[in-house]
Design a protein around this motif. Structure first.
Motif, PDB file in Angstrom:
ATOM      1  N   ASN A  66       0.858  -1.191   0.000  1.00 46.33           N
ATOM      2  CA  ASN A  66       0.000   0.000   0.000  1.00 46.33           C
ATOM      3  C   ASN A  66       0.888   1.232   0.000  1.00 46.33           C
ATOM      4  OD1 ASN A  66      -2.747  -1.128   0.317  1.00 46.33           O
ATOM      5  ND2 ASN A  66      -1.906  -1.906   2.227  1.00 46.33           N
ATOM      6  N   ILE A  67       0.609   2.142  -0.936  1.00 48.17           N
ATOM      7  CA  ILE A  67       1.370   3.388  -1.002  1.00 48.17           C
ATOM      8  C   ILE A  67       0.383   4.544  -0.950  1.00 48.17           C
ATOM      9  CG2 ILE A  67       2.934   4.818  -2.357  1.00 48.17           C
ATOM     10  CD1 ILE A  67       3.890   2.199  -3.715  1.00 48.17           C
ATOM     11  N   GLU A  68       0.569   5.396   0.044  1.00 49.95           N
ATOM     12  CA  GLU A  68      -0.229   6.612   0.157  1.00 49.95           C
ATOM     13  C   GLU A  68       0.681   7.769  -0.241  1.00 49.95           C
ATOM     14  OE1 GLU A  68      -2.798   8.045   3.770  1.00 49.95           O
ATOM     15  OE2 GLU A  68      -0.707   8.716   4.035  1.00 49.95           O
ATOM     16  N   ILE A 104      -4.331   8.346  -2.756  1.00 52.05           N
ATOM     17  CA  ILE A 104      -4.050   9.738  -2.428  1.00 52.05           C
ATOM     18  C   ILE A 104      -4.521   9.939  -0.995  1.00 52.05           C
ATOM     19  CG2 ILE A 104      -4.697  12.134  -2.894  1.00 52.05           C
ATOM     20  CD1 ILE A 104      -4.796  11.451  -5.830  1.00 52.05           C
ATOM     21  N   LYS A 105      -3.690  10.564  -0.181  1.00 51.81           N
ATOM     22  CA  LYS A 105      -4.041  10.792   1.224  1.00 51.81           C
ATOM     23  C   LYS A 105      -5.359  11.562   1.288  1.00 51.81           C
ATOM     24  CE  LYS A 105      -2.219  12.426   5.578  1.00 51.81           C
ATOM     25  NZ  LYS A 105      -1.039  12.909   6.262  1.00 51.81           N
ATOM     26  N   LYS A 106      -6.261  11.060   2.115  1.00 52.43           N
ATOM     27  CA  LYS A 106      -7.590  11.662   2.277  1.00 52.43           C
ATOM     28  C   LYS A 106      -7.486  13.155   2.586  1.00 52.43           C
ATOM     29  CE  LYS A 106     -10.558   8.235   1.939  1.00 52.43           C
ATOM     30  NZ  LYS A 106     -11.312   8.127   0.732  1.00 52.43           N
ATOM     31  N   GLY A 107      -8.282  13.924   1.872  1.00 56.37           N
ATOM     32  CA  GLY A 107      -8.368  15.354   2.119  1.00 56.37           C
ATOM     33  C   GLY A 107      -7.263  16.197   1.513  1.00 56.37           C
ATOM     34  N   HIS A 109      -6.475  16.206  -1.937  1.00 58.19           N
ATOM     35  CA  HIS A 109      -6.724  16.499  -3.346  1.00 58.19           C
ATOM     36  C   HIS A 109      -8.221  16.598  -3.577  1.00 58.19           C
ATOM     37  CE1 HIS A 109      -6.736  16.169  -7.720  1.00 58.19           C
ATOM     38  NE2 HIS A 109      -5.459  16.518  -7.667  1.00 58.19           N
ATOM     39  N   SER A 110      -8.609  17.551  -4.408  1.00 57.29           N
ATOM     40  CA  SER A 110     -10.034  17.804  -4.627  1.00 57.29           C
ATOM     41  C   SER A 110     -10.768  16.634  -5.282  1.00 57.29           C
ATOM     42  CB  SER A 110     -10.217  19.066  -5.471  1.00 57.29           C
ATOM     43  OG  SER A 110      -9.544  18.928  -6.707  1.00 57.29           O
ATOM     44  N   THR A 111     -10.067  15.831  -6.076  1.00 58.16           N
ATOM     45  CA  THR A 111     -10.692  14.660  -6.716  1.00 58.16           C
ATOM     46  C   THR A 111      -9.925  13.388  -6.363  1.00 58.16           C
ATOM     47  OG1 THR A 111      -9.461  15.004  -8.777  1.00 58.16           O
ATOM     48  CG2 THR A 111     -11.658  16.014  -8.630  1.00 58.16           C
ATOM     49  N   GLY A 112      -9.414  13.333  -5.142  1.00 56.70           N
ATOM     50  CA  GLY A 112      -8.574  12.218  -4.697  1.00 56.70           C
ATOM     51  C   GLY A 112      -9.217  10.850  -4.845  1.00 56.70           C
TER      52      GLY A 112
END
Length: 146
Positions: A66-68, A104-107, A109-112
């Motif tokens: 897992n890569i965030e 993508i780490k939560k919060g 990116h606008s369209t993560g």
């Protein structure tokens, strides 16, 4: 509904030297990926970080990686390219006995959520890598510097 992992199992995973080595190996692979538009690495820009890489054992000789990552800005137009670079570098650097999930780490990116879905969809990944310009960009970003 989320399942709760027993504390002993969490400790066991953290103490497993093979998993720790795999985690370090993955981080070493991805930290030097070049940003698609800046002259720095993903590590230099704090897009990737050691705590963002986790490894779990799926079975005796297969791993879940897992890569965030955190895009540099909330509207980063190259977040999907960064995800593709991460996947490409890990696939090229590890044996076939692994599954890769990139988030993508939560919060951040606008369209993560949408991009996370894209970068974990095998058909979309294959289609993207058929584009010669995109493949060239990814290859340039993941190229090992001599």
């Amino acid at each position: 509904m989320s399942a709760t992992i027993p504390l002993e199992e969490v400790r066991e995973k953290k103490e497993d030297p093979e998993l720790k080595l795999m985690q370090e190996t993955v981080y070493d692979l991805i930290k030097d990926i070049q940003d698609p538009e800046k002259p720095q690495t993903l590590e230099d820009l704090a897009v990737v970080y050691e705590d963002g890489v986790t490894v779990e054992r799926i079975d005796e000789d297969q791993y879940l990686v897992n890569i965030e990552f955190t895009p540099t800005i909330p509207h980063c137009s190259l977040a999907s390219i960064i995800g593709l670079c991460l996947r490409t570098k890990v696939q090229r650097g590890l044996p076939d006995k692994h599954k890769i999930d990139i988030f993508i780490k939560k919060g951040t990116h606008s369209t993560g959520d949408e991009i996370t879905k894209q970068i974990n969809d095998k058909e979309r990944i294959m289609a993207a890598m058929e584009n010669p310009n995109l493949r060239e960009l990814v290859d340039r970003c993941v190229k090992d510097e001599d």
